[in-house]
Enzyme design. Sequence first.
Site, short mmCIF file in Angstrom:
data_model
loop_
_atom_site.label_atom_id
_atom_site.label_comp_id
_atom_site.label_asym_id
_atom_site.label_seq_id
_atom_site.Cartn_x
_atom_site.Cartn_y
_atom_site.Cartn_z
N GLN A 65 15.21 21.89 3.90
CA GLN A 65 14.56 20.85 4.70
C GLN A 65 13.13 20.94 4.94
O GLN A 65 12.51 21.97 5.16
CB GLN A 65 15.09 21.01 6.27
CG GLN A 65 14.72 19.84 7.00
CD GLN A 65 15.19 19.91 8.65
OE1 GLN A 65 14.72 20.56 9.24
NE2 GLN A 65 15.91 18.70 8.81
N CYS A 95 13.06 16.17 14.42
CA CYS A 95 12.58 17.03 15.70
C CYS A 95 11.58 16.58 16.42
O CYS A 95 10.68 15.98 16.19
CB CYS A 95 12.06 18.21 14.62
SG CYS A 95 11.35 19.40 15.82
N HIS A 166 21.89 12.80 13.65
CA HIS A 166 22.12 13.46 15.16
C HIS A 166 22.29 12.25 16.09
O HIS A 166 21.20 11.65 16.44
CB HIS A 166 20.83 14.31 15.49
CG HIS A 166 20.92 15.18 16.73
ND1 HIS A 166 20.12 15.93 17.10
CD2 HIS A 166 21.91 15.14 17.71
CE1 HIS A 166 20.59 16.53 18.18
NE2 HIS A 166 21.53 15.99 18.68
N GLY A 228 25.96 22.25 14.26
CA GLY A 228 24.64 23.16 14.50
C GLY A 228 24.76 24.38 15.30
O GLY A 228 25.44 25.41 14.80
C1 LIG Z 1 17.86 26.75 17.81
C2 LIG Z 1 17.92 25.33 17.13
C3 LIG Z 1 16.97 25.09 16.19
C4 LIG Z 1 17.11 23.88 15.37
N1 LIG Z 1 16.07 23.55 14.41
C5 LIG Z 1 16.12 22.62 13.70
C6 LIG Z 1 15.29 22.38 12.42
O1 LIG Z 1 14.70 23.24 11.78
N2 LIG Z 1 15.56 21.25 11.67
C7 LIG Z 1 16.41 20.20 12.15
O2 LIG Z 1 16.36 18.90 11.67
N3 LIG Z 1 17.08 20.27 13.36
C8 LIG Z 1 17.09 21.50 13.99
N4 LIG Z 1 17.70 21.61 14.92
C9 LIG Z 1 18.91 20.71 15.55
C10 LIG Z 1 20.05 20.92 14.84
O3 LIG Z 1 20.07 20.58 13.42
C11 LIG Z 1 21.12 19.66 15.27
O4 LIG Z 1 20.85 18.41 14.88
C12 LIG Z 1 21.51 19.64 16.85
O5 LIG Z 1 21.50 21.17 17.03
C13 LIG Z 1 22.55 19.07 17.35
O6 LIG Z 1 23.69 19.50 16.56
P1 LIG Z 1 24.78 20.67 17.27
O7 LIG Z 1 25.24 19.70 18.68
O8 LIG Z 1 26.11 20.81 16.50
O9 LIG Z 1 24.19 21.78 17.59
C14 LIG Z 1 17.94 22.77 15.61
C15 LIG Z 1 18.72 22.96 16.62
C16 LIG Z 1 18.93 24.53 17.38
C17 LIG Z 1 20.09 25.00 18.52
#
Ligand SMILES: Cc1cc2nc3c(=O)[nH]c(=O)nc-3n(C[C@H](O)[C@H](O)[C@H](O)COP(=O)(O)O)c2cc1C
Length: 344
Positions: A65, A95, A166, A228
């Site tokens: 990414q 982000c 997302h 995630g």
């Molecule tokens: C600790 C953490 C770091 C994240 N870093 C990124 C990232 O580098 N790039 C990105 O697109 N999303 C990032 N996200 C968002 C996740 O990819 C995901 O979209 C978000 O957590 C929602 O999914 P979930 O509800 O299954 O956790 C991050 C999420 C968390 C919890």
Amino acid sequence: MKHQDYNFCVAPMMDWTDRHCRRFHRLLSGKARLYTEMITPGALLHGDAVRHLEQHPLDGPVALQLGGSEPEALAQAAQLGARFGYAEINLNCGCPSERVQRGAFGACLMREAERVADCFEAVSTAVDLPVTVKHRLGLGRNSSLELVCTFVERLVRAGCRVFIVHARNAWLEGLSPKDNRDVPPLRHADVHRLASNFPQSRFVINGGLTDHLSACVAVQRLDGVMIGRAAYRTPAMLAAVDRLWFGEECQTKAAARPSGSASESLNPLLHALEGYRNYMQKELQRGTSLGAMTRPLLGVFQGFRGARAWRQDLSCAQALRAGDLGVFDQAVERFLTVQRTEAT
Ligand SMILES: Cc1cc2nc3c(=O)[nH]c(=O)nc-3n(C[C@H](O)[C@H](O)[C@H](O)COP(=O)(O)O)c2cc1C
């Protein structure tokens, strides 16, 4: 036939999905599609590219990414990624962090479909890999799908075929990145609405999926799911992925069926841990910190008796600093003793 490669994905997560974490996830699932943490082209082009991009030869398929908005720099960074064996380049348009906004990339790019299309075209021309986009459903409190439809439509015209959504808006003012993963309402139905406007494109749904059943419900008529936080809170979930999402069993039926005995669900975890121990041993010889490698393991026994002691054993900073694998071995032994006691 439906393509299977996006059926089940593990999200890019800064400070989590590093190469150690991906190694462990790959030992749990041979088929899940894994994503790196977001990396900026600057970090690769002017920093230590080997440190950022190095991956285990058996980890694929892994998507790299990238977070940026300069087509040329993204294209060069993507070429580096291709050289290191990544299977896909994913552009971060989701982000919400202030640092990322200051750099004019991430979620704020959803307002700049033209620029993202330029980036997409530059990257697709530079590498012979699928290029995908991860984005939100919109920005701020506006729940209309107009912005996201315009964004996706422009990228479809540029040739983008896979969108990872997302299922929330990003609020660019007043919320931390952490709150931006919880506070804006989750809208799975709107991902389905969005997808129905673009029948030729593939959509992967992300956000709030915590187990296989919720993921099966969310994926209906879409092309895949991305988890995630569940990947680090309950990594054991990954041990069932190949069977449930890439096997011959009907996904919904398989996920709805009660899982087998405790020892049946424990065996694949112990097997993965054994493989990971070999990995840690080799990495320790290269000077890798033990604490960085045990972190992805903390949640693996979530739901089993002894999970708390396991986490505590693997969090002892002093022992981890010494780089002694005995800490890991003792933690496994203590956990297994609890299981044996319970079985008698
Ligand atoms: C600790 C953490 C770091 C994240 N870093 C990124 C990232 O580098 N790039 C990105 O697109 N999303 C990032 N996200 C968002 C996740 O990819 C995901 O979209 C978000 O957590 C929602 O999914 P979930 O509800 O299954 O956790 C991050 C999420 C968390 C919890």
